[in-house]
Enzyme design. Structure first.
Site, PDB file in Angstrom:
ATOM      1  N   CYS A   1       0.898  -1.267   0.046  1.00  0.00           N
ATOM      2  CA  CYS A   1       0.054   0.100  -0.080  1.00  0.00           C
ATOM      3  C   CYS A   1       0.973   1.461  -0.019  1.00  0.00           C
ATOM      4  O   CYS A   1       0.300   2.430  -0.216  1.00  0.00           O
ATOM      5  CB  CYS A   1      -0.705   0.221   1.243  1.00  0.00           C
TER       6      CYS A   1
ATOM      7  N   HIS B   1      -3.151   6.927   3.377  1.00  0.00           N
ATOM      8  CA  HIS B   1      -3.916   5.560   2.687  1.00  0.00           C
ATOM      9  C   HIS B   1      -5.172   5.418   3.287  1.00  0.00           C
ATOM     10  O   HIS B   1      -5.400   5.527   4.513  1.00  0.00           O
ATOM     11  CB  HIS B   1      -2.771   4.517   2.881  1.00  0.00           C
TER      12      HIS B   1
ATOM     13  N   ASN C   1     -10.372  -0.091   0.098  1.00  0.00           N
ATOM     14  CA  ASN C   1      -8.916  -0.109   0.250  1.00  0.00           C
ATOM     15  C   ASN C   1      -8.267  -0.601  -1.253  1.00  0.00           C
ATOM     16  O   ASN C   1      -8.333  -1.741  -1.515  1.00  0.00           O
ATOM     17  CB  ASN C   1      -8.245  -1.023   1.306  1.00  0.00           C
TER      18      ASN C   1
HETATM   19  O1  UT7 Z   1      -4.197  -1.740   3.689  1.00  0.00           O
HETATM   20  C1  UT7 Z   1      -2.977  -1.961   4.722  1.00  0.00           C
HETATM   21  C2  UT7 Z   1      -3.271  -3.069   5.959  1.00  0.00           C
HETATM   22  N1  UT7 Z   1      -4.706  -3.266   6.189  1.00  0.00           N
HETATM   23  C3  UT7 Z   1      -5.230  -2.244   7.086  1.00  0.00           C
HETATM   24  O2  UT7 Z   1      -4.871  -1.414   7.703  1.00  0.00           O
HETATM   25  C4  UT7 Z   1      -6.355  -3.088   7.748  1.00  0.00           C
HETATM   26  C5  UT7 Z   1      -6.377  -2.925   9.381  1.00  0.00           C
HETATM   27  N2  UT7 Z   1      -7.295  -3.591   9.943  1.00  0.00           N
HETATM   28  C6  UT7 Z   1      -8.628  -3.301  10.109  1.00  0.00           C
HETATM   29  O3  UT7 Z   1      -8.830  -2.200   9.270  1.00  0.00           O
HETATM   30  C7  UT7 Z   1      -9.322  -3.849  10.894  1.00  0.00           C
HETATM   31  O4  UT7 Z   1      -8.762  -4.817  12.047  1.00  0.00           O
HETATM   32  C8  UT7 Z   1     -10.610  -4.780  10.257  1.00  0.00           C
HETATM   33  C9  UT7 Z   1     -11.628  -3.925   9.547  1.00  0.00           C
HETATM   34  C10 UT7 Z   1     -10.001  -5.681   9.362  1.00  0.00           C
HETATM   35  C11 UT7 Z   1     -11.366  -5.603  11.339  1.00  0.00           C
HETATM   36  O5  UT7 Z   1     -12.112  -4.666  12.289  1.00  0.00           O
HETATM   37  P1  UT7 Z   1     -11.814  -5.062  13.871  1.00  0.00           P
HETATM   38  O6  UT7 Z   1     -12.621  -4.149  14.665  1.00  0.00           O
HETATM   39  O7  UT7 Z   1     -10.335  -5.067  13.914  1.00  0.00           O
HETATM   40  O8  UT7 Z   1     -12.569  -6.284  14.064  1.00  0.00           O
HETATM   41  P2  UT7 Z   1     -11.850  -7.629  14.341  1.00  0.00           P
HETATM   42  O9  UT7 Z   1     -11.124  -8.492  13.648  1.00  0.00           O
HETATM   43  O10 UT7 Z   1     -11.307  -7.581  15.937  1.00  0.00           O
HETATM   44  O11 UT7 Z   1     -13.169  -8.752  14.706  1.00  0.00           O
HETATM   45  C12 UT7 Z   1     -14.171  -8.303  15.733  1.00  0.00           C
HETATM   46  C13 UT7 Z   1     -15.429  -9.380  15.310  1.00  0.00           C
HETATM   47  C14 UT7 Z   1     -15.000 -10.816  15.324  1.00  0.00           C
HETATM   48  O12 UT7 Z   1     -15.862 -11.465  16.060  1.00  0.00           O
HETATM   49  P3  UT7 Z   1     -15.909 -12.107  17.438  1.00  0.00           P
HETATM   50  O13 UT7 Z   1     -14.743 -12.761  17.338  1.00  0.00           O
HETATM   51  O14 UT7 Z   1     -15.869 -10.728  18.085  1.00  0.00           O
HETATM   52  O15 UT7 Z   1     -17.147 -12.789  17.606  1.00  0.00           O
HETATM   53  C15 UT7 Z   1     -14.984 -11.207  13.835  1.00  0.00           C
HETATM   54  O16 UT7 Z   1     -15.236 -12.468  13.606  1.00  0.00           O
HETATM   55  O17 UT7 Z   1     -16.192  -8.891  14.033  1.00  0.00           O
HETATM   56  C16 UT7 Z   1     -16.204 -10.261  13.194  1.00  0.00           C
HETATM   57  N3  UT7 Z   1     -15.855  -9.792  11.854  1.00  0.00           N
HETATM   58  C17 UT7 Z   1     -16.937  -9.563  11.188  1.00  0.00           C
HETATM   59  N4  UT7 Z   1     -18.353  -9.292  11.337  1.00  0.00           N
HETATM   60  C18 UT7 Z   1     -19.183  -9.230  10.287  1.00  0.00           C
HETATM   61  C19 UT7 Z   1     -14.793  -9.809  11.180  1.00  0.00           C
HETATM   62  N5  UT7 Z   1     -15.221  -9.509   9.782  1.00  0.00           N
HETATM   63  C20 UT7 Z   1     -16.355  -9.248   9.943  1.00  0.00           C
HETATM   64  C21 UT7 Z   1     -17.453  -8.965   8.806  1.00  0.00           C
HETATM   65  N6  UT7 Z   1     -18.813  -8.790   9.294  1.00  0.00           N
HETATM   66  N7  UT7 Z   1     -17.101  -8.544   7.436  1.00  0.00           N
END
Ligand code: UT7
Length: 331
Positions: free
Chosen positions: A116, A258, A288
């Site tokens: 990125c 970004h 993204n």
């Molecule tokens: O481009 C360069 C690099 N990329 C980034 O910079 C991305 C960085 N990371 C992020 O943007 C975020 O971490 C995400 C958007 C990917 C995820 O958001 P989060 O708030 O960190 O969620 P999480 O991974 O901690 O997951 C929270 C919950 C989980 O459920 P439990 O374990 O709490 O029951 C996930 O399974 O949300 C669940 N989950 C979803 N639920 C509905 C994960 N993806 C989804 C989804 N829809 N698409």
């Protein structure tokens, strides 16, 4: 480090595929909701390639628009750098396809891979080329087809990415112009590389290598961990660039981060204590798009009249590897 501005951005361009994939479309593909995606990422929709389309089509279109806006003919371009993780082919490079598509007969062409941060790495390289040979015109393109490397069964990643291309033309600023690249930081930290990977298809695991699970032929990410590194690195780069140029956050006219997650952008905005109108955000429309995200945002900021010559612009990025980068310039 503070240097006299030399290379500046003459013009911008962009192109994205027509096909739009909304959060509601994704609700029908994986267990997710528009509400979750909007709240956690800020994304509402993204553009993705149709079956049979290739990203070079859009890289060429963005390059054409950029040259036409500057009134520069393809044969005047000296070098084409394409920042991409997802070229049409491994050989020839995407930059070569752009060189052919634009009929930029005099231009050298190569791809640059820095995830990125690729566009800012490429912009810094263009700056160095113009510094060494001031008559040069360098076309810098960020173009990605992340939809082709997305596991559409993995809800933790498939809601994030989009396809598209953005372009800028870099040349020498004229005497007396208050425009140009002031400084840049290019950084890398491989210590946590396993948090964000695309392992399959390289030379360690060539296509169809059955030792590797099928999911590893797509982008895999430990999102929460990546998030923490992203906010830390983006803030560090932004503050370091400002500090070593004797500038304060309030001197920034426009921050172009970004576009990976609206929460990351908001965190950075708050740390720099900037009002919303000084931060470019278009993640809701494109998701993204990796190396394409900053040049697309730059183009839209320019179209929306949010940039005027002489404005102080700070661009910062972060991506898999990890890579990070910042470019400080006067528009
Ligand atoms: O481009 C360069 C690099 N990329 C980034 O910079 C991305 C960085 N990371 C992020 O943007 C975020 O971490 C995400 C958007 C990917 C995820 O958001 P989060 O708030 O960190 O969620 P999480 O991974 O901690 O997951 C929270 C919950 C989980 O459920 P439990 O374990 O709490 O029951 C996930 O399974 O949300 C669940 N989950 C979803 N639920 C509905 C994960 N993806 C989804 C989804 N829809 N698409």
């Amino acid at each position: 480090m503070s240097s006299k501005p030399l290379a500046y951005i003459l013009s911008t361009g962009m192109a994205v595929p027509k096909k739009v994939l909304t959060n509601h479309d994704l609700e029908r593909m994986v267990e997710t909701s528009d509400e979750w995606i909007t709240e956690r990422t800020g994304i509402k929709e993204r553009h993705i390639l149709e079956d049979g389309e290739v990203i070079s089509t859009y890289a060429i279109e963005a390059g054409k628009a950029c040259l036409s806006s500057a009134g520069v003919a393809p044969e005047e371009v000296d070098l084409i750098i394409c920042a991409t993780l997802t070229p049409d082919f491994l050989m020839p490079s995407l930059a070569i396809l752009v060189q052919k598509g634009l009929k930029a007969e005099r231009a050298g062409a190569f791809d640059l891979s820095a995830t990125c941060s690729g566009f800012l790495y490429a912009l810094a390289m263009a700056n160095c080329v113009v510094a060494f040979k001031p008559s040069s015109k360098v076309l810098v393109i960020g173009a990605e087809a992340l939809s082709r490397k997305t596991n559409w069964q993995d809800r933790s990643t498939c809601v994030l990415f989009g396809d598209g291309a953005g372009a800028v033309l870099v040349g020498r600023a004229q005497e007396g112009m208050n425009s140009g690249i002031i400084d840049f930081i290019l950084g890398a930290d491989g210590s946590n590389w396993e948090l964000l990977t695309l392992k399959g298809g390289g030379s360690a695991f060539p296509p169809f290598d059955e030792r590797l699970p099928k999911e590893d032929y797509y982008i895999k990410m430990q999102g929460r961990e990546v998030f923490k590194v992203a906010v830390r690195m983006m803030e560090k780069v932004a503050l370091e660039l400002l500090e070593r140029n004797n500038l304060n956050p309030e001197d920034i006219d426009l921050l172009i981060p970004h576009q990976a997650n609206l929460r990351i952008i908001e965190y950075l905005r708050e740390r720099l204590n900037l009002p919303k109108e000084k931060v470019m955000v278009n993640i809701h429309k494109y998701g993204n798009t990796s190396a394409a995200s900053i040049p697309i945002a730059l183009h839209e900021a320019s179209l929306e009249g949010r940039l005027k010559r002489g404005d102080l612009v700070l661009m910062v990025s972060f991506g898999g590897g990890f890579t990070f980068a910042g470019v400080l310039m006067r528009w």
